[in-house]
Enzyme design. Structure first.
Site, PDB file in Angstrom:
ATOM      1  CB  SER A  78      -0.965  -0.037   1.194  1.00  0.00           C
ATOM      2  OG  SER A  78      -2.009   0.894   1.033  1.00  0.00           O
ATOM      3  CG  ASP A 177      -7.319  -3.066  -2.796  1.00  0.00           C
ATOM      4  OD1 ASP A 177      -7.933  -2.391  -1.956  1.00  0.00           O
ATOM      5  OD2 ASP A 177      -6.076  -3.094  -2.877  1.00  0.00           O
ATOM      6  CG  HIS A 207      -5.810  -2.605   0.760  1.00  0.00           C
ATOM      7  ND1 HIS A 207      -5.170  -2.138  -0.371  1.00  0.00           N
ATOM      8  CD2 HIS A 207      -5.223  -1.946   1.807  1.00  0.00           C
ATOM      9  CE1 HIS A 207      -4.256  -1.244  -0.037  1.00  0.00           C
ATOM     10  NE2 HIS A 207      -4.258  -1.123   1.273  1.00  0.00           N
TER      11      HIS A 207
END
Length: 236
Positions: A78, A177, A207
Site C-alpha cells: 500500500s 481491493d 486490499h
C-alpha cells in the site's frame, strides 16, 4: 547474504506483511526486516507525524540492510509500496515487489459492495464476523484527518520518481481491493521505467493481499520473482 525489507501501509503495522515475510524467511536464510513506521506503534500516535519521517524510517532500515547484505530486495504494501518505489530509485536495490501499492486510492465500486455486506451482517447480528468491518473500524475511528493529508502528500511526492525505477518489479493487486483500485496497478506498470516488470492479479483478494485467499498464488509468484529455489524445489 541476501536481505529483504518489508514496508507496511498507512495506519497499518508490520502484521500486514508478516505472512509473506515469514514465508520468505522460512524458505531462505535471508536477513528479513519489517520496521514499524513512526506513529503506527500505538493508537493516537500518528498525530503530528510528517510523511518525511515514514520515508526516513524505511530509508534508515534499508541503509543498515545494505551494509549487512550483498544483495537486497524491497517489498512494500500500500503506502509502503510507494515508499519502496522511491527508495528503489536512490539505493542499489536489486528487485522490487509492490503489494497493493497506493498510486491511487479508494475503489468506489468495491467500497459500495463492502458497505452493503457490512449493513447486511449488521442486520443479521453477525457484524463482528465481518472481516472488512473488523479490520477498518479501528483505522476509520482513530486516524487524524491531518495524517491522511500526510499520506496524500507522500503519494504526490513519490509518484514522479516511478519512471526512474529500472530494476525488475513484481506488481501485485487484489481484484476485490476496496482501498486501492485496479487502475493503480495498471498505472504502475505503465509508468515504472523497468524493462523487466510483471503484473499479478489475485482474483479473490481484497486490499490485504498477504492475508487473502490467494496467498498460495502470492507466495508462488514472489518465490519465482525473487528466485527462492528451496520453495520451487519443494513444489516439484
Amino acid at each position: 547474504m541476501k536481505g529483504c525489507l518489508f514496508i507496511h501501509g498507512f495506519t497499518g503495522a508490520p502484521d500486514e506483511v508478516v505472512p509473506l515475510a515469514e514465508f520468505v524467511k522460512e524458505h531462505t536464510k535471508w536477513d528479513i526486516r519489517i520496521p514499524c513506521l513512526p506513529g503506527h506503534d500505538q493508537p493516537g500516535a500518528l498525530r503530528g507525524v510528517a510523511f518525511q519521517r515514514w520515508i526516513e524510517c524505511a530509508e534508515n532500515e534499508l541503509a543498515d540492510l545494505l551494509e549487512a547484505c550483498e544483495e537486497v530486495y524491497i517489498a512494500g504494501f500500500s503506502m509502503g509500496g510507494m515508499i519502496a518505489s522511491y527508495l528503489a530509485t536512490k539505493y542499489p536495490v536489486k528487485k522490487l515487489v509492490l503489494l497493493s501499492a497506493a498510486a491511487y486510492y479508494v475503489n468506489p465500486r468495491q467500497v459500495i459492495k463492502d458497505i452493503r455486506l457490512v449493513i447486511e451482517d449488521g442486520m443479521k447480528g453477525t457484524l463482528n464476523e465481518n472481516e472488512v468491518y473488523l479490520r477498518y473500524r479501528k483505522k476509520i475511528t482513530e486516524t487524524p484527518i491531518l495524517s491522511t493529508l500526510q499520506f496524500r502528500k507522500l503519494v504526490k511526492y513519490t509518484k514522479p520518481r516511478l519512471p526512474e525505477i529500472t530494476i525488475p518489479v513484481l506488481i501485485v493487486q487484489g481484484e476485490c481491493d476496496g482501498i486501492v483500485p485496479m487502475k493503480s496497478a495498471h498505472y504502475l506498470y505503465r509508468t515504472i521505467g523497468s524493462k523487466e516488470k510483471k503484473l499479478c492479479f489475485l482474483p479473490a483478494s481484497t486490499h490485504l493481499v498477504c492475508h487473502g485467499e490467494d496467498f498460495e498464488e502470492l507466495a508462488k509468484e514472489t518465490a519465482a520473482f525473487l528466485g527462492i529455489r528451496q520453495y520451487e524445489t519443494e513444489k516439484v
